[in-house]
Write an enzyme that holds these catalytic residues in place. Structure first.
Site, PDB file in Angstrom:
ATOM      1  N   ASP A 156       0.876  -1.165   0.000  1.00 42.12           N
ATOM      2  CA  ASP A 156       0.000   0.000   0.000  1.00 42.12           C
ATOM      3  C   ASP A 156       0.915   1.217   0.000  1.00 42.12           C
ATOM      4  OD1 ASP A 156      -1.658   2.152   0.528  1.00 42.12           O
ATOM      5  OD2 ASP A 156      -2.858   1.092   2.017  1.00 42.12           O
ATOM      6  N   TYR A 216      -9.493  15.837  -9.409  1.00 45.00           N
ATOM      7  CA  TYR A 216      -8.861  15.032 -10.457  1.00 45.00           C
ATOM      8  C   TYR A 216      -7.847  15.879 -11.229  1.00 45.00           C
ATOM      9  CZ  TYR A 216      -8.316  11.764 -14.334  1.00 45.00           C
ATOM     10  OH  TYR A 216      -7.797  10.897 -15.272  1.00 45.00           O
ATOM     11  N   LYS A 228      -3.874  14.739 -11.518  1.00 48.53           N
ATOM     12  CA  LYS A 228      -3.212  14.371 -12.761  1.00 48.53           C
ATOM     13  C   LYS A 228      -2.244  15.430 -13.280  1.00 48.53           C
ATOM     14  CE  LYS A 228      -4.920  10.375 -12.726  1.00 48.53           C
ATOM     15  NZ  LYS A 228      -4.026   9.223 -12.410  1.00 48.53           N
TER      16      LYS A 228
END
Length: 315
Positions: free
Chosen positions: A84, A186, A190
């Site tokens: 993780d 988002y 990104k």
């Protein structure tokens, strides 16, 4: 110096190279790991979904053990390490293991994500309309994981000159700079890897290393194919509903892009830059799995100003 273009899909041998693909359970990460293996590399593959445990993505049939087996079958050596990447102790243990077993790291690919289900839920929504927990989770998965992994692995990458670090993202710097990506969370998730590659490029350059941001085009990942109700065999059927999908690319394409970069002794010319699979295909001469050479970002940008732009001209 100009590097001779490789007109085949088999890059120079990477045998003896040690690679880490963080986030290799499925999609681009899996394909990247397999293509590095096909060139002979030893590839450590990580993710949260194993044959005993499934991550929040909820796709139990795609596991890191399977990815490692595919790497080995392709000609390399695949090593699956459940990790993780939000847990710094787990990432440190991973890097310590690579150091103990191999004594070096030549290629680091930060492909950790696993947030597509969050994007779908928040697509096109304003900041006040996105569940805050979901938005922050996107930043954890797409930014924090990459920072934790780089902080732990870059010292090993720097031990030998010429290391390569690849930040996998969505969208080129050219495209993202003037376009808003779905929602603010988002968009940040990104765009951050592009800036990370720029900054880490400065650090790696001191030892002859290279850092780049790399984006696939419209990716036919397992999740995307399921979304359209098609398979890799009949994916073109989806273009009947959404014509632009005809420029989509398989994950193999970005995998070959990474393998080509890793095999290029002159890759430092790309240091700090934002690249796409289509752009690198033109440079290195590789193709997608079907023999085509799609340029999804070129098509997307062209179509914004020319409605007559044809998919055929970008495939």
């Amino acid at each position: 110096m100009t590097t001779e273009k490789n007109e085949t899909n088999a890059p120079r041998s990477l045998r003896g190279r040690i690679c880490l693909v963080a986030g290799a359970t499925r999609g681009a990460g899996r394909a990247i790991a397999v293509q590095l293996g096909a060139a002979g590399a030893t590839v450590y593959v990580t993710g949260r979904t194993t044959r005993e445990k499934v991550s929040e993505v909820g796709r139990p049939t795609e596991t890191i053990e399977e990815t490692a087996e595919l790497v080995t079958a392709a000609g390399g050596e695949g090593v699956a390490v459940p990790t993780d990447h939000l847990e710094a102790d787990q990432v440190k243990a991973l890097v310590d293991r690579i150091d103990r077993e191999r004594g070096r790291l030549d290629v680091l690919v930060n492909d950790v994500w696993g947030g597509e289900h969050l994007v779908v839920a928040g697509f096109g929504k304003k900041i006040s309309e996105v569940e805050l927990a979901d938005g922050l989770r996107m930043l954890e998965l797409g930014v924090k994981t990459h920072l934790i992994t780089s902080a732990a692995a870059v010292p090993l990458l720097l031990r030998h000159p010429g290391g390569l670090l690849i930040e996998v993202t969505d969208g080129t710097q050219e495209y993202n700079a003037t376009r808003y990506r779905e929602n603010v969370f988002y968009d940040l998730a990104k765009n951050a890897p592009i800036r990370m590659a720029f900054g880490l490029g400065k650090e790696l350059a001191e030892s002859g290393g290279t850092a780049v941001a790399l984006t696939p085009g419209w990716l036919r990942s397992e999740q995307m194919l399921d979304h359209f109700g098609v398979t890799e065999e009949n994916w073109r059927d989806a273009a009947e509903k959404l014509p632009d999908f005809a420029v989509a690319e398989s994950p193999v394409y970005v995998g070959r892009a990474v393998a080509a970069l890793a095999a290029d002794p002159d890759r430092s010319r790309w240091n700090g830059r934002s690249l796409s699979s289509g752009q690198l295909a033109k440079e290195y001469g590789f193709t997608d799995a079907d023999g085509s050479r799609p340029d999804a970002w070129g098509f997307i940008i062209a179509k914004e100003t020319d409605e007559t732009a044809s998919v055929d001209d970008y495939r």
